[in-house]
Design a protein around this motif. Structure first.
Motif, short mmCIF file in Angstrom:
data_model
loop_
_atom_site.label_atom_id
_atom_site.label_comp_id
_atom_site.label_asym_id
_atom_site.label_seq_id
_atom_site.Cartn_x
_atom_site.Cartn_y
_atom_site.Cartn_z
N LEU A 45 0.98 -1.21 0.19
CA LEU A 45 -0.02 -0.33 -0.09
C LEU A 45 0.68 1.43 0.04
O LEU A 45 0.85 2.28 -1.02
N ILE A 46 1.85 1.29 0.64
CA ILE A 46 2.38 2.48 0.81
C ILE A 46 3.78 2.66 0.03
O ILE A 46 4.14 3.33 -0.76
N ALA A 47 4.28 1.25 -1.11
CA ALA A 47 4.85 1.67 -1.99
C ALA A 47 4.22 2.67 -3.75
O ALA A 47 4.32 2.60 -4.09
N ASP A 48 2.92 1.34 -3.03
CA ASP A 48 1.33 2.14 -4.35
C ASP A 48 1.73 3.53 -4.35
O ASP A 48 2.09 4.15 -5.34
N PRO A 54 5.95 10.10 -6.73
CA PRO A 54 7.05 10.18 -6.71
C PRO A 54 7.71 11.47 -5.12
O PRO A 54 9.31 10.81 -4.87
N ASP A 55 7.33 12.38 -4.99
CA ASP A 55 7.51 13.24 -4.52
C ASP A 55 7.56 13.25 -2.74
O ASP A 55 7.67 14.14 -2.05
N LEU A 56 7.08 11.63 -2.71
CA LEU A 56 6.56 11.88 -1.77
C LEU A 56 7.46 11.79 -0.06
O LEU A 56 8.23 10.60 -0.44
N MET A 57 7.44 12.63 0.83
CA MET A 57 7.58 12.54 2.39
C MET A 57 6.96 13.07 3.05
O MET A 57 5.99 13.44 3.52
N TRP A 75 2.62 15.88 7.56
CA TRP A 75 2.19 16.72 6.78
C TRP A 75 3.29 16.25 5.64
O TRP A 75 4.03 15.94 5.56
N PHE A 76 1.74 16.85 4.51
CA PHE A 76 2.89 16.24 2.92
C PHE A 76 2.09 17.23 1.85
O PHE A 76 1.40 17.89 1.80
N ASP A 77 3.71 17.57 1.20
CA ASP A 77 3.56 18.82 0.49
C ASP A 77 3.60 18.32 -1.22
O ASP A 77 5.49 17.62 -1.12
#
Length: 127
Positions: A45-48, A54-57, A75-77
Motif C-alpha cells: 500500500l505504501i509502495a503504491d 514520487p515526491d512523497l515525504m 504533513w505532505f506537500d
C-alpha cells in the motif's frame, strides 16, 4: 531506542523507499483501519502511494508518544501523478495532513488507524 526514535526511523525508511526493511518496524501481521493484513500487503500500500507520488515525504508536524501508542499528524506537500483518493490531481501540487495512530508491541507496529484529509485536497483543486 525510544519509541519516538523507532517511529522516526520508520518514517525515514519510508522516505528512503526501503520497504524491504519494514520487518524492523512492522509486525508480520497488523491491523490497519480495522482490517487484518500482512506486512507485505501494508508495504505494498505504501509502495503504491510512493509510485503514484514520487515526491512523497513523511514530515512529522505533531507527535505524541504515550506508552505503546504513537499519535502523529503527518504533513505532505507533494505532486500526485494521477488521481489521489478519488480526486483527479493529475500532477498538480497539493498539501494535506494525515492523522495516524499506532499501537506498538515489542517495539514494532501492530495496529494502525489512519485518516487522510482528502477534503483539503479537493478544496485546493476546486474539485
Amino acid at each position: 531506542m525510544s519509541l519516538d526514535e523507532i517511529y522516526r526511523a520508520y518514517l525515514t525508511c519510508l522516505d528512503e523507499r526501503r520497504f524491504g526493511d519494514l520487518d524492523r518496524y512492522v509486525h508480520d501481521t497488523i491491523t490497519y483501519n480495522g482490517a487484518a493484513m500482512t506486512r507485505a500487503r501494508y508495504a505494498g500500500l505504501i509502495a503504491d502511494d510512493a509510485a503514484a507520488i514520487p515526491d512523497l515525504m513523511f514530515v512529522v508536524d505533531r507527535l505524541v508518544v504515550a506508552g505503546d501508542d504513537v499519535a502523529a499528524r503527518l504533513w505532505f506537500d507533494c505532486t500526485p501523478r494521477g488521481g489521489f483518493r478519488g480526486v483527479p490531481v493529475n500532477g498538480r501540487r497539493v498539501a494535506f495532513a494525515e492523522h495516524v495512530f499506532y499501537r506498538f508491541a515489542e517495539g514494532r507496529i501492530a495496529e494502525v488507524w489512519s485518516v487522510i484529509d482528502v477534503e483539503a485536497v479537493r478544496e485546493q483543486l476546486g474539485a
